[in-house]
Design an enzyme around this catalytic site. Structure first.
Site, PDB file in Angstrom:
ATOM      1  N   ASP A 208      44.334 -33.275 -14.651  1.00 58.08           N
ATOM      2  CA  ASP A 208      44.148 -32.724 -13.312  1.00 58.08           C
ATOM      3  C   ASP A 208      45.312 -33.126 -12.408  1.00 58.08           C
ATOM      4  O   ASP A 208      45.491 -34.311 -12.102  1.00 58.08           O
ATOM      5  CB  ASP A 208      42.822 -33.246 -12.736  1.00 58.08           C
ATOM      6  N   ASP A 209      46.122 -32.154 -12.011  1.00 58.39           N
ATOM      7  CA  ASP A 209      47.263 -32.394 -11.120  1.00 58.39           C
ATOM      8  C   ASP A 209      48.377 -33.209 -11.772  1.00 58.39           C
ATOM      9  O   ASP A 209      49.123 -33.911 -11.078  1.00 58.39           O
ATOM     10  CB  ASP A 209      46.830 -33.102  -9.832  1.00 58.39           C
TER      11      ASP A 209
ATOM     12  N   CYS B 135      42.697 -26.150  -8.854  1.00 54.29           N
ATOM     13  CA  CYS B 135      41.763 -26.443  -9.945  1.00 54.29           C
ATOM     14  C   CYS B 135      40.897 -25.282 -10.409  1.00 54.29           C
ATOM     15  O   CYS B 135      40.962 -24.862 -11.568  1.00 54.29           O
ATOM     16  CB  CYS B 135      40.840 -27.588  -9.541  1.00 54.29           C
TER      17      CYS B 135
ATOM     18  N   ARG C 197      41.050 -23.285 -14.141  1.00 54.45           N
ATOM     19  CA  ARG C 197      40.042 -23.515 -15.185  1.00 54.45           C
ATOM     20  C   ARG C 197      39.353 -22.220 -15.588  1.00 54.45           C
ATOM     21  O   ARG C 197      39.030 -22.001 -16.767  1.00 54.45           O
ATOM     22  CB  ARG C 197      39.038 -24.566 -14.696  1.00 54.45           C
TER      23      ARG C 197
ATOM     24  N   LYS D 168      35.599 -32.916 -16.183  1.00 54.41           N
ATOM     25  CA  LYS D 168      35.455 -32.140 -14.949  1.00 54.41           C
ATOM     26  C   LYS D 168      35.233 -30.664 -15.263  1.00 54.41           C
ATOM     27  O   LYS D 168      35.975 -30.061 -16.033  1.00 54.41           O
ATOM     28  CB  LYS D 168      36.715 -32.313 -14.097  1.00 54.41           C
TER      29      LYS D 168
ATOM     30  N   HIS E 183      34.073 -27.848 -12.538  1.00 51.57           N
ATOM     31  CA  HIS E 183      34.625 -27.193 -11.345  1.00 51.57           C
ATOM     32  C   HIS E 183      34.638 -25.670 -11.419  1.00 51.57           C
ATOM     33  O   HIS E 183      35.545 -25.012 -10.897  1.00 51.57           O
ATOM     34  CB  HIS E 183      36.026 -27.722 -11.032  1.00 51.57           C
TER      35      HIS E 183
ATOM     36  N   SER F 138      35.564 -31.890  -8.191  1.00 49.98           N
ATOM     37  CA  SER F 138      36.639 -32.874  -8.085  1.00 49.98           C
ATOM     38  C   SER F 138      36.158 -34.237  -7.592  1.00 49.98           C
ATOM     39  O   SER F 138      35.183 -34.337  -6.836  1.00 49.98           O
ATOM     40  CB  SER F 138      37.737 -32.369  -7.140  1.00 49.98           C
TER      41      SER F 138
ATOM     42  N   HIS G 240      44.130 -36.566 -10.430  1.00 52.76           N
ATOM     43  CA  HIS G 240      43.746 -36.042  -9.119  1.00 52.76           C
ATOM     44  C   HIS G 240      43.445 -37.226  -8.182  1.00 52.76           C
ATOM     45  O   HIS G 240      42.885 -38.229  -8.608  1.00 52.76           O
ATOM     46  CB  HIS G 240      42.496 -35.173  -9.277  1.00 52.76           C
TER      47      HIS G 240
ATOM     48  N   ASP H 266      46.153 -28.695 -15.198  1.00 51.06           N
ATOM     49  CA  ASP H 266      45.610 -27.505 -14.525  1.00 51.06           C
ATOM     50  C   ASP H 266      46.535 -26.914 -13.478  1.00 51.06           C
ATOM     51  O   ASP H 266      46.386 -25.750 -13.098  1.00 51.06           O
ATOM     52  CB  ASP H 266      44.231 -27.801 -13.920  1.00 51.06           C
ATOM     53  N   ASN H 267      47.480 -27.679 -12.990  1.00 48.66           N
ATOM     54  CA  ASN H 267      48.459 -27.185 -12.015  1.00 48.66           C
ATOM     55  C   ASN H 267      49.490 -28.276 -11.784  1.00 48.66           C
ATOM     56  O   ASN H 267      49.436 -29.343 -12.405  1.00 48.66           O
ATOM     57  CB  ASN H 267      47.804 -26.762 -10.694  1.00 48.66           C
TER      58      ASN H 267
ATOM     59  N   LYS I 192      51.742 -28.634  -6.313  1.00 52.02           N
ATOM     60  CA  LYS I 192      50.419 -28.030  -6.313  1.00 52.02           C
ATOM     61  C   LYS I 192      50.227 -27.182  -5.049  1.00 52.02           C
ATOM     62  O   LYS I 192      50.727 -27.543  -3.979  1.00 52.02           O
ATOM     63  CB  LYS I 192      49.368 -29.143  -6.365  1.00 52.02           C
TER      64      LYS I 192
END
Length: 464
Positions: free
Chosen positions: A43-44, A83, A87, A137, A139, A162, A229, A281-282, A300
């Site tokens: 995540d991130d 996010c 996903r 996660k 989301h 998150s 994240h 994810d990004n 991001k």
């Protein structure tokens, strides 16, 4: 059987996706030679947050070993800058706007989610005999009808959104979010779990699931870590491990737990016939001593390369060559149709899939993929740029979640200028015109062909 929606691209030039015959027959469940599948989704995590991608403040030896066992992609993309839409695209093979989850991220007050009518990667693999598990996660909607067990996953252990939404107060709508829930399948088992230990706990759960289900047939594990994240958390074992502060410690712990999982697969004789995909994810959060997208521009929430180009590693020792570096552009949307080919599954013919089947390329990465309008960059559902070959055209730009006042149409040659610094629009007016029309046509088609987003019948607060 879920209802499905069928739409087709209006022009062949934009027909990135492919429709195939749907197979609803269940496999016997006996052990087969189908490959196991593991997707690790952080995540991130920024483009340069692995040693093999240029990190210098900390090391990722386990991920480096994974790189040596398969293909490291220099041009690996996610089709969203945040996010939830990212996903949704991974699990459906479709652009977020196509499935209605393109407007920022879902929050604890949201009443929408991934429609139960969508056909997910988990459902596709389950239909050909896979055991399916989601750990970490989610989301994609916290209402019961949107949760993993309703979207093709036999097993779920994780959090619905998150980690920064834990007991968060949304002042603008006077909404107090509850303590972050931890679920085992559809039962909440904890409130506000200690986030310092979730990286290890999620890995423990993944290892346990594989150990308990390996004899029942091939497995699909979607392991979606909440780190890095913000707010960042790390266990005592890794606290202070690096010279880069908390962020470096967090990445080091992620790397160590990837190593734990891979070592388990090797001990159990599962590694060689497992497709293992590692990505984020990004792009990274824009914060001091946080992630890096160097040498890319942006972060991001932005459609610069740094917002949507991420680390991408694909390994399958039995079938994919080792120690390969590829600059062919691919995206997470390509994973679903590719896994369909590798597993013998069929994609439904009544919905549009935007991803491409790159199974042949992965087995023979010396070949070149067709040059198509490969990738459309969007934030909040607004298509702002397109990549075709080495060329990328921007026609708009948002700042975070707000539209910029003005933005000059900008053309970049990514092969020569990966940092997107030299605007060549004035030198190539015909290319600008052609690429701009691709963006406008595709955005109009997405709006016309968008499938309904899931809407909870009870619960949630509709904020429009």
């Amino acid at each position: 059987m879920k209802l499905k929606y069928c739409t087709m691209f209006l022009t062949a030039a934009l027909a990135i996706g492919a429709c195939q015959t749907k197979n609803r027959d269940k496999a016997s469940g006996q052990k087969t030679e189908k490959p196991n599948v593991i997707i690790i989704f952080t995540d991130d995590q920024g483009y340069a947050d692995l040693s093999s991608y240029g990190a210098t403040k900390f090391q990722t030896p386990n991920l480096d070993s994974l790189v040596a066992a398969g293909i490291r992609f220099t041009d690996f993309y996610v089709p969203a800058t945040v996010c939830t839409p990212s996903r949704a695209a991974l699990l459906t093979g479709s652009y977020p706007k196509r499935v209605g989850l393109h407007e920022s991220v879902l929050r604890p007050f949201s009443d929408t989610g991934l429609s139960p009518n969508e056909y997910t990667m988990a459902e596709m693999l389950k239909d050909v005999g896979y055991q399916t598990a989601c750990v970490g996660k989610w989301h994609l909607g916290h209402q019961p009808e949107f949760m993993p067990n309703r979207q093709g996953f036999d097993h779920y252990f994780g959090v619905p959104y998150s980690n920064d939404m834990d007991s968060h107060y949304y002042k603008g709508i006077d909404f107090q979010s509850p303590p972050l829930p931890l679920y085992h399948n559809e039962e909440q088992i904890e409130s506000s779990p200690d986030q310092r230990y979730l990286t290890r706990r999620f890995t423990d759960e993944a290892i346990s699931y594989i150990g308990n289900h390996r004899e029942k047939g091939p497995f699909f594990l979607y392991l979606a870590h909440i780190m890095p994240h913000i707010p960042l958390h790390v266990s005592e074992e890794f606290d202070g491990k690096t010279s880069y502060g908390l962020y470096g410690d967090v990445i080091t712990e992620l790397d160590a737990n990837v190593g734990r999982l891979v070592n388990f697969l090797k001990r159990e004789g599962l590694f060689d016939n497992t497709i293992l995909i590692y990505t984020s994810d990004n792009g990274p959060h824009h914060d001091l001593n946080a992630g890096s997208a160097f040498p890319l521009r942006g972060w991001k929430t932005q459609t610069w390369e740094g917002g949507q180009r991420v680390p991408g590693i694909i390994v399958w020792p039995d079938q994919i060559p080792a120690n390969v570096v590829s600059n062919e552009p691919i995206s997470t949307m390509d994973i679903m149709p590719t896994l369909a080919a590798f597993s013998g599954a069929n994609l439904p013919e009544d919905i549009t899939i935007d991803g491409r089947n790159i199974a042949g390329f992965l087995k023979n990465p010396g070949q070149t993929l067709p040059e198509t309008p490969f990738f459309y960059y969007a934030t909040n559902g607004n298509v702002e740029a397109v990549r075709l070959g080495d060329w990328k055209l921007h026609i708009a730009k948002s700042r975070g979640r707000k539209e910029a006042d003005t933005f000059p149409i900008s053309l970049f040659n990514l092969k020569e200028d990966v940092g997107e610094q030299v605007n060549l629009a004035g030198e190539h007016p015909n290319k600008v015109e052609m690429l701009q029309q691709l963006i406008l046509d595709f955005d109009a088609q997405l709006k016309q062909q968008a499938r309904p987003v899931g809407k909870a019948e009870n619960g949630g607060i509709s904020i429009r």
